[in-house]
Design a protein around this motif. Structure first.
Motif, PDB file in Angstrom:
ATOM      1  N   THR A   1      -5.012  -4.179   5.309  1.00 33.03           N
ATOM      2  CA  THR A   1      -4.855  -4.555   3.900  1.00 33.03           C
ATOM      3  C   THR A   1      -3.826  -5.654   3.706  1.00 33.03           C
ATOM      4  O   THR A   1      -3.981  -6.518   2.837  1.00 33.03           O
ATOM      5  CB  THR A   1      -4.459  -3.323   3.065  1.00 33.03           C
ATOM      6  OG1 THR A   1      -5.503  -2.349   3.162  1.00 33.03           O
ATOM      7  CG2 THR A   1      -4.247  -3.686   1.604  1.00 33.03           C
ATOM      8  N   PHE A   2      -2.779  -5.664   4.524  1.00 33.76           N
ATOM      9  CA  PHE A   2      -1.644  -6.552   4.284  1.00 33.76           C
ATOM     10  C   PHE A   2      -1.438  -7.633   5.341  1.00 33.76           C
ATOM     11  O   PHE A   2      -0.712  -8.594   5.086  1.00 33.76           O
ATOM     12  CB  PHE A   2      -0.355  -5.728   4.191  1.00 33.76           C
ATOM     13  CG  PHE A   2      -0.394  -4.627   3.175  1.00 33.76           C
ATOM     14  CD1 PHE A   2      -0.466  -4.918   1.826  1.00 33.76           C
ATOM     15  CD2 PHE A   2      -0.366  -3.290   3.561  1.00 33.76           C
ATOM     16  CE1 PHE A   2      -0.501  -3.903   0.874  1.00 33.76           C
ATOM     17  CE2 PHE A   2      -0.405  -2.266   2.623  1.00 33.76           C
ATOM     18  CZ  PHE A   2      -0.471  -2.576   1.277  1.00 33.76           C
TER      19      PHE A   2
ATOM     20  N   ASN B   1       2.864  -1.215  -3.127  1.00 33.04           N
ATOM     21  CA  ASN B   1       3.939  -1.339  -2.140  1.00 33.04           C
ATOM     22  C   ASN B   1       3.315  -1.433  -0.752  1.00 33.04           C
ATOM     23  O   ASN B   1       2.210  -0.933  -0.518  1.00 33.04           O
ATOM     24  CB  ASN B   1       4.870  -0.129  -2.152  1.00 33.04           C
ATOM     25  CG  ASN B   1       5.778  -0.045  -3.371  1.00 33.04           C
ATOM     26  OD1 ASN B   1       6.362   0.991  -3.617  1.00 33.04           O
ATOM     27  ND2 ASN B   1       5.896  -1.107  -4.145  1.00 33.04           N
ATOM     28  N   ALA B   2       4.026  -2.078   0.170  1.00 37.97           N
ATOM     29  CA  ALA B   2       3.594  -2.171   1.566  1.00 37.97           C
ATOM     30  C   ALA B   2       4.774  -1.812   2.458  1.00 37.97           C
ATOM     31  O   ALA B   2       5.873  -2.355   2.281  1.00 37.97           O
ATOM     32  CB  ALA B   2       3.099  -3.576   1.892  1.00 37.97           C
TER      33      ALA B   2
ATOM     34  N   GLY C   1      -0.414  -5.017  -7.327  1.00 35.12           N
ATOM     35  CA  GLY C   1      -1.289  -4.150  -6.549  1.00 35.12           C
ATOM     36  C   GLY C   1      -2.203  -5.039  -5.728  1.00 35.12           C
ATOM     37  O   GLY C   1      -3.124  -5.650  -6.278  1.00 35.12           O
ATOM     38  N   LEU C   2      -1.931  -5.180  -4.437  1.00 38.09           N
ATOM     39  CA  LEU C   2      -2.614  -6.191  -3.628  1.00 38.09           C
ATOM     40  C   LEU C   2      -4.099  -5.885  -3.452  1.00 38.09           C
ATOM     41  O   LEU C   2      -4.480  -4.767  -3.126  1.00 38.09           O
ATOM     42  CB  LEU C   2      -1.964  -6.294  -2.249  1.00 38.09           C
ATOM     43  CG  LEU C   2      -2.255  -7.604  -1.503  1.00 38.09           C
ATOM     44  CD1 LEU C   2      -1.389  -8.722  -2.063  1.00 38.09           C
ATOM     45  CD2 LEU C   2      -2.015  -7.452  -0.016  1.00 38.09           C
TER      46      LEU C   2
ATOM     47  N   GLN D   1      -6.175  -0.909  -5.904  1.00 37.36           N
ATOM     48  CA  GLN D   1      -4.877  -1.529  -6.109  1.00 37.36           C
ATOM     49  C   GLN D   1      -3.772  -0.518  -6.418  1.00 37.36           C
ATOM     50  O   GLN D   1      -2.594  -0.783  -6.165  1.00 37.36           O
ATOM     51  CB  GLN D   1      -4.959  -2.555  -7.246  1.00 37.36           C
ATOM     52  CG  GLN D   1      -5.757  -3.809  -6.872  1.00 37.36           C
ATOM     53  CD  GLN D   1      -5.950  -4.725  -8.054  1.00 37.36           C
ATOM     54  OE1 GLN D   1      -6.934  -4.615  -8.774  1.00 37.36           O
ATOM     55  NE2 GLN D   1      -4.997  -5.633  -8.273  1.00 37.36           N
TER      56      GLN D   1
ATOM     57  N   THR E   1      -1.859   0.046  -3.356  1.00 40.90           N
ATOM     58  CA  THR E   1      -1.345  -1.094  -2.606  1.00 40.90           C
ATOM     59  C   THR E   1      -0.237  -1.847  -3.336  1.00 40.90           C
ATOM     60  O   THR E   1       0.009  -3.017  -3.053  1.00 40.90           O
ATOM     61  CB  THR E   1      -2.490  -2.085  -2.289  1.00 40.90           C
ATOM     62  OG1 THR E   1      -3.049  -2.571  -3.529  1.00 40.90           O
ATOM     63  CG2 THR E   1      -3.578  -1.429  -1.463  1.00 40.90           C
TER      64      THR E   1
ATOM     65  N   LYS F   1      -1.347  -3.706   9.437  1.00 38.42           N
ATOM     66  CA  LYS F   1      -2.304  -2.971   8.619  1.00 38.42           C
ATOM     67  C   LYS F   1      -3.312  -3.931   8.000  1.00 38.42           C
ATOM     68  O   LYS F   1      -2.937  -4.946   7.407  1.00 38.42           O
ATOM     69  CB  LYS F   1      -1.565  -2.205   7.521  1.00 38.42           C
ATOM     70  CG  LYS F   1      -2.428  -1.164   6.822  1.00 38.42           C
ATOM     71  CD  LYS F   1      -1.595  -0.276   5.913  1.00 38.42           C
ATOM     72  CE  LYS F   1      -2.471   0.781   5.258  1.00 38.42           C
ATOM     73  NZ  LYS F   1      -1.685   1.680   4.386  1.00 38.42           N
TER      74      LYS F   1
ATOM     75  N   THR G   1       2.078  -7.604  -3.906  1.00 38.54           N
ATOM     76  CA  THR G   1       2.737  -6.353  -3.561  1.00 38.54           C
ATOM     77  C   THR G   1       4.118  -6.724  -3.062  1.00 38.54           C
ATOM     78  O   THR G   1       4.425  -7.908  -2.879  1.00 38.54           O
ATOM     79  CB  THR G   1       1.963  -5.582  -2.478  1.00 38.54           C
ATOM     80  OG1 THR G   1       2.553  -4.279  -2.297  1.00 38.54           O
ATOM     81  CG2 THR G   1       1.984  -6.308  -1.138  1.00 38.54           C
TER      82      THR G   1
ATOM     83  N   ALA H   1       3.250  -3.555   7.749  1.00 38.60           N
ATOM     84  CA  ALA H   1       2.547  -4.595   6.982  1.00 38.60           C
ATOM     85  C   ALA H   1       1.956  -5.682   7.875  1.00 38.60           C
ATOM     86  O   ALA H   1       0.905  -6.252   7.559  1.00 38.60           O
ATOM     87  CB  ALA H   1       3.492  -5.221   5.965  1.00 38.60           C
TER      88      ALA H   1
ATOM     89  N   TRP I   1     -12.025  -7.133   0.228  1.00 36.30           N
ATOM     90  CA  TRP I   1     -12.374  -5.906  -0.492  1.00 36.30           C
ATOM     91  C   TRP I   1     -13.717  -6.042  -1.216  1.00 36.30           C
ATOM     92  O   TRP I   1     -14.015  -7.070  -1.830  1.00 36.30           O
ATOM     93  CB  TRP I   1     -11.285  -5.552  -1.514  1.00 36.30           C
ATOM     94  CG  TRP I   1     -11.624  -4.285  -2.264  1.00 36.30           C
ATOM     95  CD1 TRP I   1     -11.364  -3.014  -1.861  1.00 36.30           C
ATOM     96  CD2 TRP I   1     -12.319  -4.179  -3.510  1.00 36.30           C
ATOM     97  NE1 TRP I   1     -11.846  -2.117  -2.780  1.00 36.30           N
ATOM     98  CE2 TRP I   1     -12.443  -2.798  -3.801  1.00 36.30           C
ATOM     99  CE3 TRP I   1     -12.848  -5.108  -4.395  1.00 36.30           C
ATOM    100  CZ2 TRP I   1     -13.064  -2.328  -4.955  1.00 36.30           C
ATOM    101  CZ3 TRP I   1     -13.480  -4.649  -5.543  1.00 36.30           C
ATOM    102  CH2 TRP I   1     -13.577  -3.274  -5.808  1.00 36.30           C
TER     103      TRP I   1
END
Length: 213
Positions: A101-102, A90-91, A66-67, A85, A88, A99, A156, A96, A72
Motif C-alpha cells: 500500500t505504501f 497512518n503508515a 487516507g492513502l 482509506q 490507511t 508494504k 498519509t 512502509a 486500488w
C-alpha cells in the motif's frame, strides 16, 4: 494511531523562508487550511500539505487524509475507496518501505503535513513556545489515484514508537515529527535510510506539551 490533528491555519513563516515559497503557493495553502473548521483534521477530510514539484520547488496541495494507492480497485472486501482509506490514514515507519500500500509512495512521493497539535487518548500534544504552539510537520506520503468518476489525491503520515509524553496517556504509537529545516528537507529530498534512521524515531522525551481535550 493518530486520527485527529490541528492544522496550521496559515503557512508558518519559517516554512516559507526554508523553501523560498512563491506567494501563490502560500495563498493556496492558507486557503486549504481555512477550509478545515477550527483547523481540525480527520480521516477522509481534505487537508493541506506540501511536496516537491517536477521543477524541484515546494508546492502546496490539498489531499484526502487516507492513502489510496494507484493500483486500488473496488472489490467485495473493499467496495468503496473510503472504506479502504479508513485503514490507511497512518503508515507504520517500520514497514512502509515494503508494504504494498505504501512502498511506492515511500520511494517516490513524500510530503510534509504541517500541524500545531496532534491528538491521542483525549489529549493534545504539541511544542509550546510561550503562549503559542510551534508549527511542525508530519512525515507524509502522497498518492494520485485515477478513477472513472474522479481523480483523488491522498496522503498519509508515518508513525513510530511513542515518546514519554505519549506513552504516559497509554498510547503505543505516535506520528513521526519533523521539527527542523534539515529534517524536513531530508525527508522530502534525500529520504530516510530505513526504520532505524533517526529521522523516523520517537520525538525527544520531554519536548512535547500535553493538554487534556
Amino acid at each position: 494511531m493518530c486520527h485527529h490533528y490541528k492544522s496550521a491555519k496559515h503557512l508558518p513563516e519559517h516554512f516559507v523562508e526554508e523553501y523560498h515559497l512563491r506567494p501563490d503557493q502560500r495563498t493556496l495553502f492558507d486557503k486549504l487550511a481555512d477550509e478545515l473548521k477550527d483547523g481540525g483534521a480527520w480521516p477522509l477530510k481534505s487537508v493541506p500539505a506540501l511536496r516537491i514539484d517536477d521543477a524541484g520547488e515546494l508546492e502546496a496541495f490539498g489531499a484526502e487524509w487516507g492513502l489510496l494507492p494507484r493500483w486500488w480497485k473496488p472489490s467485495d472486501k473493499s467496495p468503496k475507496r473510503e472504506k479502504f482509506q479508513r485503514g490507511t490514514f497512518n503508515a507504520r515507519s517500520e514497514t512502509a518501505a515494503t508494504k504494498p500500500t505504501f512502498r511506492d509512495a515511500y520511494k517516490r512521493r513524500r510530503c510534509l503535513v504541517p500541524f500545531v497539535e496532534f491528538h491521542e487518548r483525549d489529549h493534545y500534544f504539541g511544542v509550546r513556545r510561550g503562549d503559542e504552539y510551534e508549527s511542525l510537520a508530519f512525515a507524509g506520503l502522497w498518492e494520485s489515484w485515477q478513477g472513472a468518476e474522479a481523480d483523488v489525491l491522498s496522503v498519509t503520515f508515518l508513525t513510530t514508537e511513542p515518546n514519554a509524553e505519549v506513552r504516559s496517556v497509554g498510547h503505543d504509537r505516535m506520528p513521526v515529527l519533523l521539527a527542523t529545516p534539515a529534517d524536513r528537507r531530508r525527508w522530502l529530498v534525500d529520504g530516510a535510510d530505513g526504520a532505524d534512521d533517526p529521522l523516523l524515531q520517537p520525538f525527544a522525551d520531554g519536548a512535547l506539551s500535553i493538554r487534556p481535550k
